[in-house]
Design a protein around this motif. Sequence first.
Motif, short mmCIF file in Angstrom:
data_model
loop_
_atom_site.label_atom_id
_atom_site.label_comp_id
_atom_site.label_asym_id
_atom_site.label_seq_id
_atom_site.Cartn_x
_atom_site.Cartn_y
_atom_site.Cartn_z
N GLY A 133 0.79 -0.97 -0.29
CA GLY A 133 0.30 -0.30 -0.33
C GLY A 133 0.94 1.05 0.05
N LEU A 134 1.77 1.13 0.63
CA LEU A 134 3.03 2.65 0.23
C LEU A 134 3.44 2.74 -1.39
CD1 LEU A 134 4.47 4.64 1.64
CD2 LEU A 134 6.62 2.85 1.23
N ASN A 135 2.84 1.78 -2.02
CA ASN A 135 3.45 1.95 -3.59
C ASN A 135 4.64 2.83 -3.88
OD1 ASN A 135 0.85 0.24 -4.12
ND2 ASN A 135 0.02 2.29 -4.18
N ARG A 136 5.76 2.33 -2.94
CA ARG A 136 6.67 2.82 -3.18
C ARG A 136 8.03 1.48 -4.24
NH1 ARG A 136 10.32 5.14 1.26
NH2 ARG A 136 11.28 3.32 1.12
N LEU A 137 8.55 0.65 -3.80
CA LEU A 137 8.96 -0.80 -4.37
C LEU A 137 8.17 -1.89 -3.10
CD1 LEU A 137 12.73 -0.37 -3.52
CD2 LEU A 137 11.61 0.73 -5.64
N GLY A 138 8.11 -2.89 -4.60
CA GLY A 138 7.53 -3.93 -4.01
C GLY A 138 7.53 -5.08 -4.51
N PHE A 139 7.00 -6.34 -4.89
CA PHE A 139 6.03 -6.84 -5.21
C PHE A 139 4.64 -6.45 -5.44
CE2 PHE A 139 9.66 -9.24 -6.10
CZ PHE A 139 9.82 -10.06 -7.36
N ASP A 140 3.71 -6.87 -6.78
CA ASP A 140 2.35 -6.28 -5.61
C ASP A 140 1.73 -8.14 -5.63
OD1 ASP A 140 1.92 -3.76 -6.06
OD2 ASP A 140 1.58 -3.54 -8.28
N GLN A 141 0.48 -8.20 -4.79
CA GLN A 141 -0.20 -9.52 -4.64
C GLN A 141 0.00 -10.07 -5.89
OE1 GLN A 141 -3.75 -9.39 -2.64
NE2 GLN A 141 -3.60 -11.26 -2.06
N PRO A 142 -0.62 -9.95 -7.43
CA PRO A 142 -0.53 -10.73 -8.28
C PRO A 142 0.35 -11.38 -8.52
CG PRO A 142 -2.01 -9.27 -8.88
CD PRO A 142 -1.50 -8.39 -7.75
N GLU A 143 1.56 -10.97 -8.19
CA GLU A 143 2.67 -10.98 -8.84
C GLU A 143 3.35 -12.22 -7.83
OE1 GLU A 143 4.69 -7.16 -10.72
OE2 GLU A 143 4.49 -7.35 -8.84
N VAL A 144 2.86 -12.59 -6.48
CA VAL A 144 3.34 -13.51 -5.68
C VAL A 144 3.83 -14.69 -6.30
CG1 VAL A 144 3.58 -14.72 -3.68
CG2 VAL A 144 2.81 -12.11 -3.71
N ASN A 145 3.06 -14.74 -7.32
CA ASN A 145 3.00 -16.40 -8.17
C ASN A 145 4.00 -16.45 -8.86
OD1 ASN A 145 2.14 -18.55 -7.14
ND2 ASN A 145 -0.62 -18.06 -8.89
N SER A 161 14.92 -12.96 4.29
CA SER A 161 13.58 -12.66 4.99
C SER A 161 12.44 -11.87 4.04
CB SER A 161 14.05 -11.61 5.88
OG SER A 161 13.94 -10.37 5.21
N VAL A 162 11.11 -12.08 3.99
CA VAL A 162 9.93 -11.27 3.43
C VAL A 162 9.80 -9.69 3.90
CG1 VAL A 162 8.14 -11.39 2.31
CG2 VAL A 162 9.58 -13.51 2.32
N PHE A 163 9.59 -8.81 2.88
CA PHE A 163 9.56 -7.54 4.28
C PHE A 163 8.07 -6.83 3.62
CE2 PHE A 163 11.88 -4.30 3.04
CZ PHE A 163 12.81 -4.66 1.70
N SER A 164 7.61 -5.37 4.29
CA SER A 164 6.84 -4.85 3.29
C SER A 164 7.18 -3.22 4.68
CB SER A 164 5.65 -5.34 3.38
OG SER A 164 4.85 -4.16 3.04
N HIS A 165 6.98 -2.83 3.83
CA HIS A 165 6.84 -0.89 4.66
C HIS A 165 5.44 -0.29 4.58
CE1 HIS A 165 9.53 1.77 5.86
NE2 HIS A 165 9.47 2.48 5.08
N ARG A 186 0.23 -10.29 6.63
CA ARG A 186 0.87 -11.44 6.66
C ARG A 186 0.12 -12.40 5.66
NH1 ARG A 186 -2.55 -10.40 10.40
NH2 ARG A 186 -0.67 -10.02 12.02
N LYS A 187 -0.90 -12.16 4.76
CA LYS A 187 -1.55 -12.81 3.86
C LYS A 187 -0.90 -13.17 2.32
CE LYS A 187 -6.26 -13.35 1.46
NZ LYS A 187 -5.79 -12.38 0.15
N MET A 188 -0.13 -12.26 1.72
CA MET A 188 0.92 -11.63 1.17
C MET A 188 1.86 -13.66 1.21
SD MET A 188 0.73 -8.04 -0.64
CE MET A 188 1.56 -8.98 -1.93
N ALA A 189 2.58 -13.08 2.71
CA ALA A 189 4.13 -13.72 3.25
C ALA A 189 4.46 -14.67 3.18
CB ALA A 189 4.47 -12.66 3.98
N TRP A 190 2.72 -15.09 3.53
CA TRP A 190 1.57 -16.58 4.37
C TRP A 190 2.03 -17.66 2.39
CZ3 TRP A 190 2.48 -20.45 6.78
CH2 TRP A 190 2.49 -21.41 7.01
N GLU A 191 1.70 -16.93 1.59
CA GLU A 191 1.42 -17.55 0.41
C GLU A 191 2.66 -17.44 -0.57
OE1 GLU A 191 -0.97 -15.26 -2.95
OE2 GLU A 191 -1.82 -14.38 -1.75
N LEU A 192 4.02 -16.97 -0.23
CA LEU A 192 4.34 -16.75 -0.44
C LEU A 192 5.64 -18.18 -0.10
CD1 LEU A 192 7.19 -15.59 -2.53
CD2 LEU A 192 7.32 -14.16 -0.45
N ILE A 193 5.64 -18.43 1.07
CA ILE A 193 6.29 -19.45 1.92
C ILE A 193 5.58 -20.51 2.31
CG2 ILE A 193 7.60 -16.52 2.88
CD1 ILE A 193 6.19 -17.44 5.87
N GLU A 194 5.08 -20.49 2.25
CA GLU A 194 3.77 -21.58 2.73
C GLU A 194 4.25 -22.71 1.73
OE1 GLU A 194 -0.06 -22.01 2.30
OE2 GLU A 194 -0.22 -21.38 -0.11
#
Length: 369
Positions: A133-145, A161-165, A186-194
């Motif tokens: 939601g900061l819309n600065r750096l990072g993958f958006d949710q649909p890109e996690v795959n 690590s997986v992080f956000s700001h 929490r949701k996106m990180a979980w999708e990525l690491i599960e």
Amino acid sequence: MPKAEETVLEIDLGNLAHNYRFLRSKIDEGVKFMSVVKAHAYGSDSVVIAKKLEELGTDYFAVAYVEEGIRLRKHGITKPILVLHPQIIHFEEIIEHCLEPNLYSKRTLSSFISIAEKLNQKDYPIHIKLNTGLNRLGFDQPEVNNVHNLIQDSKAVKIASVFSHLAASEDWKERDFTVGQIDLFRKMAWELIENLDYEPLLHICNTSGVINYPKAAFSMVRTGIGLYGYGNDENVDPELKPIGTLKTIISQIREIKPGDTVGYNRVFKTENISRIATLPIGHADGINRIYGKQKTGVYINKQFAPIVGNVCMDIIMIDVTGIECEEGDEVIVFGGPQHPVQFAKAAGTISYELITGIQRRVSRKVIPE
Ligand SMILES: *Cc1c(COP(=O)(O)O)cnc(C)c1O
């Protein structure tokens, strides 16, 4: 009256230790602590600060650019260093100096993987940034795959690590938005690491996150401004101690008569007989023009003297009419009687901008704990 020799930024390591312990006390013992030392440790001295923080027990460091990380390595810093905003041109140097990149897009992730493969790396630690939601750096949710697929195919890298700001962790009016960011993370990180067979660290809290959302500490926090003594909140500020005090000296004093003007473009005109003192610090030192024209002032022997006229490149003039002082006396720009937040606010800016702006040509004097 205290005397001075030149313009100096004093850096108090006792205050740094106090702030570190205060922030640490806000989070559970098992949570790791990443100290953000980008931009010369917020305008102080990254090597001195990082050494002290290693001694205090920090687990991780973060810098913004690769060059900042290399500087720490060259001065013997051994803890892991996350580079928050690396560019592809420096990826080989990242590996050469054992720095850990933030990879925030398909472009950066795939090029880092190919460079790590070319250099025969195995499980090289990388950090994945998610945009919540900061819309600065990072993958958006649909890109996690995509992240998942890119990384799964390679043995060269491993997610440390997986992080956000957070966009507004200091702002209570944005509480709902912030809680939403934390939930999405929490949701996106979980999708990525599960489906990984190891467990990366997770982190989203900066200083105000630690203070206002300590339950969202996950497994690590990333604090910068708090270490340097600022809480982004008038209720928290008294608990912290600014590490920097900016001092200078009166170079010259003169008396001027009614109607005389001071400085470039004759912006300040006196109506009375006035005493004007000249100080060896200007916008090239980080005291920008926004601090001039009586918006702010400095302290001499605990008395306030406004900055008059335009700030020059290497000089400011202050009005010391009625203040007992002489050439050679010490002047405090911020710190001591003047909280840096108050100085920044009076000119319409924030602590971050004020302290990171103090230039390298101002001498640093370290006061040990
Ligand atoms: C600068 C920065 C921080 C530190 O924030 P503070 O508000 O100074 O604690 C944390 N995370 C990221 C991504 C940053 O850029």
